[in-house]
Enzyme design. Structure first.
Site, PDB file in Angstrom:
ATOM      1  N   THR A   1      45.445  43.714  56.384  1.00  0.00           N
ATOM      2  CA  THR A   1      44.149  44.046  56.817  1.00  0.00           C
ATOM      3  C   THR A   1      44.407  44.279  58.311  1.00  0.00           C
ATOM      4  OG1 THR A   1      42.781  42.384  55.684  1.00  0.00           O
ATOM      5  CG2 THR A   1      42.199  42.894  57.867  1.00  0.00           C
TER       6      THR A   1
ATOM      7  N   TYR B   1      40.770  34.329  48.866  1.00  0.00           N
ATOM      8  CA  TYR B   1      39.572  35.546  48.340  1.00  0.00           C
ATOM      9  C   TYR B   1      39.157  35.385  47.263  1.00  0.00           C
ATOM     10  CZ  TYR B   1      40.562  37.800  52.883  1.00  0.00           C
ATOM     11  OH  TYR B   1      41.252  38.047  54.251  1.00  0.00           O
TER      12      TYR B   1
END
Length: 366
Positions: free
Chosen positions: A27, A181
């Site tokens: 990310t 996640y």
């Protein structure tokens, strides 16, 4: 192929990878506010096209899965067009690139989501610590528990996003089933407290969502272009898996005959997932040995290949500051250090301004 040296080519289905080095998903917060990758994203990945395979940063499949602000998406026509610029740039440099689809699940906040609503996960269990939002950071909030209808819609969303990825020119799709996640939240003990067919106590129920999402994407774009990343026993962001081995063995067994392009597995100190799952997985296995540890070194990667616990090795942090990482290994060149202050900024500093070794050598008169 019998030669498993880190810098030798590897055949991944119809794709020929230049080497066995994979750029791991990381990310970086360089998307526009609507989730479209900004123009510098194409430059960033094209600079790193010397990797045998690039896996992008996590991309939300629908706005319902957006975890943080300026995380990219693959839901709209604009998103597809933006990612087409990225894939064209990578392919022009001879690279191979997969899109990682990353649904945040409970990870998120109304101030970090375009929809402005509460995130939802398997159960109404709050994530620990602050979260990134549009204007900084905020305390995590209690998510909504997904209904069965929500789960079914999420499976459909992943299939639609996978089709968008192929339209955008990606060579395949990796599903993010790791690092806290949504898919990981269904697998873990403390984030899945459901009492229906997606939870209860049975392992078959706990792995159901992961199997359904993976097979749905495989049906949408072809199994050979579909992959899954897992991080068994990873405690990041408050995840608890008391005995991960039986869960992940069952998941791998359920998917082994689907024909996936690859399985991407993060090793852990408490559970040696690579060694345990290698015997159960007949296809390509990518190993990651740097999560929650020191960054993966060339020596460590070569050891993984020599041991036979993986066919390729993914590198994260080393690729940030060394866009030409395979070339540096080939030349025995030193590695540059990461600019920590710009890891999660929004511009080119600490993103596209790391020079290749040949540029450094010329500048220093080597």
């Amino acid at each position: 192929m019998t030669d498993s040296d880190l810098l030798t080519p590897y055949r991944l289905g119809p794709l020929t990878l230049a080497n066995r080095m994979v750029m791991a998903p990381m990310t970086r917060f360089r998307a526009e506010e609507d989730g479209t990758p900004s123009p510098i994203v194409a430059d960033y990945y094209a600079q790193r096209a010397g990797a045998g395979l690039i896996v992008t940063e996590g991309i939300w499949p629908s706005a319902r899965g957006q975890s943080e602000w300026r995380i990219p998406g693959l839901e709209t026509r604009k998103h597809v067009q933006g990612w087409r610029e990225v894939t064209d740039a990578v392919h022009a440099e001879g690279g191979v690139i997969f899109a990682q689809l990353m649904h945040g699940g409970r990870k998120g906040h109304p101030r970090s989501r375009l929809t402005g609503d509460l995130p939802s996960g398997p159960s109404a269990v709050r994530a620990p610590g602050p979260v990134h939002v549009k204007d900084g950071k905020a305390d995590a909030i209690v998510p909504l528990a997904m209904t069965t209808a929500d789960i079914r819609q999420t499976v459909l969303d992943h299939g639609a996003a996978a089709r968008n990825a192929i339209e955008a020119g990606f060579d395949g799709v990796e599903l993010h089933g790791a690092n806290s996640y949504l898919i990981h939240q269904f697998l873990a003990d403390n984030t899945n407290l459901r009492d229906d067919e997606y939870g209860r106590g049975a392992i078959a129920d706990r792995i159901r969502f992961a199997v359904e999402v993976t097979t749905a994407v495989a049906d949408a774009i072809g199994a050979g272009r579909t992959a899954l990343r897992l991080s068994p026993g990873n405690p990041q962001f408050g995840m608890v898996e008391h005995d991960p081995a039986p869960v992940y063995r069952a998941l791998v067994a359920a998917l082994r005959d689907v024909g996936l392009g690859y399985l991407h597995v993060t090793d852990a100190d408490r559970y040696a997932a690579l060694a345990d799952l290698r015997a159960l997985w007949p296809g390509t296995l990518i190993g990651n040995v740097g999560e929650n540890r020191e960054p993966t070194t060339e020596k460590a990667a070569r050891a993984v290949l020599a041991e036979g616990t993986a066919d390729l090795v993914s590198f994260g942090r080393a690729f940030i500051a060394n866009p030409d990482l395979p070339a540096r290994f080939a030349q025995g060149a030193p590695l540059a250090a990461i600019d920590e202050t710009h890891l999660y900024a929004h511009g080119g500093a600490g993103y596209t301004d790391y020079p290749a070794w040949r540029e450094v050598a010329v500048a220093e008169g080597r």
